[in-house]
Design a protein around this motif. Sequence first.
Motif, PDB file in Angstrom:
ATOM      1  N   TYR B  35       0.735  -1.366  -0.138  1.00 15.47           N
ATOM      2  CA  TYR B  35      -0.146  -0.122  -0.131  1.00 15.47           C
ATOM      3  C   TYR B  35       1.019   1.369   0.021  1.00 15.47           C
ATOM      4  N   PRO B  36       0.358   2.277  -0.723  1.00 19.13           N
ATOM      5  CA  PRO B  36       1.212   3.498  -0.527  1.00 19.13           C
ATOM      6  C   PRO B  36       1.187   4.211   0.919  1.00 19.13           C
ATOM      7  N   VAL B  37       0.193   3.858   1.849  1.00 17.34           N
ATOM      8  CA  VAL B  37       0.129   4.513   2.961  1.00 17.34           C
ATOM      9  C   VAL B  37      -0.033   3.381   4.038  1.00 17.34           C
ATOM     10  N   ALA B  38       0.863   2.996   4.985  1.00 21.38           N
ATOM     11  CA  ALA B  38       0.852   1.911   5.898  1.00 21.38           C
ATOM     12  C   ALA B  38      -0.537   1.581   6.250  1.00 21.38           C
ATOM     13  N   ARG B  39      -1.176   2.816   6.914  1.00 20.84           N
ATOM     14  CA  ARG B  39      -2.426   2.349   7.676  1.00 20.84           C
ATOM     15  C   ARG B  39      -3.421   1.580   6.947  1.00 20.84           C
TER      16      ARG B  39
END
Lengths: 451, 246
Positions: B35-39
Amino acid sequence: MTSAEPAEKLLSPVLSDCWDDDRPWTLDTYLRHQGYQGLRAALAMPPDDVIALVKDSGLRGRGGAGFPTGLKWQFIPQNDGKPHYLVVNADESEPGTCKDIPLLFANPHSLIEGMIIASYAIRCDHAFIYLRGEVVPVLRRLQAAVAEAYAAGYLGKNILGSGIDLDITVHAGAGAYICGEETALLDSLEGRRGQPRLRPPFPAIAGLYACPTVVNNVESIASVPPILTRGKEWFKSLGTEKSPGFTLYSLSGHVTNPGQYEAPLGVTLRQILDISGGVRAGHRLKFWTPGGSSTPMFTDAHLDVPLDYEGVGAAGSMLGTKALQIFDETTCVVRAVTRWTEFYAHESCGKCTPCREGTYWLVQLLRRIEAGEGVQGDLEKLLDIADNINGKSFCALGDGAASPIVSSLQYFRSEYERHLTERRCPFDPAASTVWAHRSTHESATEREVHA
Amino acid sequence: MTSTELGLPALPAKPYPAEVHARLAEDAAELIGRYPVARSALLPLLHLVQAEEGFVSPSGIRFCAEQLELTTAEVTGVATFYTMYRRRPAGTYHVGVCTNTLCAVLGGDQIFDELQQHLGIKNNETTADGEISIEHIECNAACDYAPVVMVNWEFFDNQTPESAKQLVDDLRAGRDVLPTRGAKLCSFKDTARVLAGFADERPGVVDASGAGGAPSMAGLRLARGETLPGTPGTKVVAPRHEGTEA
């Protein structure tokens, strides 16, 4: 289109066309059925021309709202310096809706090809499939198909030598109907509780990670490759003027042959029942939904309504997901509506008061009416609460919760009143089961009380 | 649990044992990298810790929070929103009976009632041997196969009270059970690992059970000129076979 139309004109398998071939979920089989030819055609065109083609074809979203797919793509601002994202809504959870899951199980590559075309058109290099979690067999095939597509050079860097890159991430949800709402889906995909967002800004401007994002339904995206290979004129030759193309109608409930019937938009329920064996033997149609439980119910007076966006809308409901749930005269409409309302109360995300509180109180009222413990004024109170949810909730879940209540009271008010006056449910649930005819067929019809 | 009953705050969750932590951290890093953003990896990570313990435990929540630099409150808020994350251990085989309107009316209610009696447990409970847990589920997108029962999220279509009871008996007896759509059953924990995003490596699982049952093929069979049970022998031909394509 009338029911006098010859039956041989009725069906038009396109998406389902290869489902009876050998292992249709594999790349090899898909390639034998013109698989990835639409992608090659798209890559030979400028991206804006792909958007124009899909827009001109008239393809409308198959997830329920019917918004023009090409227009959604066109809303993505270009040369804005931000990443763009494509998110496929595979969270199929609307009661009655069962088209995307069989489609993905039989032929996941049709979605993947459509995703690559859409990503090329909107200039996106990372796309996501948000699949509901409760369908592990479908998840396995999607994971395998994505891996096959990478290995064959349809995904990853420099797709088919075009210089275009695309990654697809398959993401399994975790059980929440609300995540089918596109902004709740985006919050969920960002690792949060799936609650809808205030719009505007719309996802096309600020979607996933606040970047321009297209959210499309599985069937919408899977319908794109055939438009590329066969052309917009072919697509428009199917269906009706404002609702062109083919679609999966999902027939379920008290019918002889439930299943997927792919036909041009605008066929009628009577036509589908005529060719598929009709309502189950010895029974007759009582009520049905044109597009899932959130679309106001119809009765046998609506058998000839053209099942396209305009036709169903003009008759007072919505085409929705074309989930044709058929209930015969053994079914208690109060029981059906109570159960749907329990579903909406369970699935309400809790963000807005009308939906959170309203669905709770609707359930309390409906349960006591169904149990024969309702009192005078309950029906008015139901309508009043429904009116305080419908159009006043944060998202469409609330509107959907009001639909079965308002429409069932419109068509079957006398049946609600019988629950009040007789102080019991006048129906035998055993008569509605699929095995009823095996033991209690005569009592099923004897005890039928619908006026 | 005593502290909870007394209304006292829960003690901080224990961390996983070092070897478990190390193994899961490696998996977590792979998931986060997608994912581009960890969350965005939080739902997969919750499936991952459920694969470890059969439910989302306080230790699992602590693990997810550490991996994503979130608070345990933030992770708990997400975990409790989604019904697939369990707060108590599931059985080896988690049985879901659809009781949404259409399945319920067609017999799902009766199946659920009889299964509970047969197993001697109620909704969201697990048998004493830890083999079977049961819950009523919402619409699982298989209405044309109603009434539907899911076991570890594989499809058991067109069930009856008898077939469902036989199904759980077979599972408890350790007999091989094949879904109508899906692969030979693995445990609830192994299923959760597939949900986290790791491919099921057992041979043949992707190809198991064909492209769909009779309902999936109903319209296609008519379009091919075949007939369905209970339909007149009308020959139905699709328009595309007539050379009318533009």
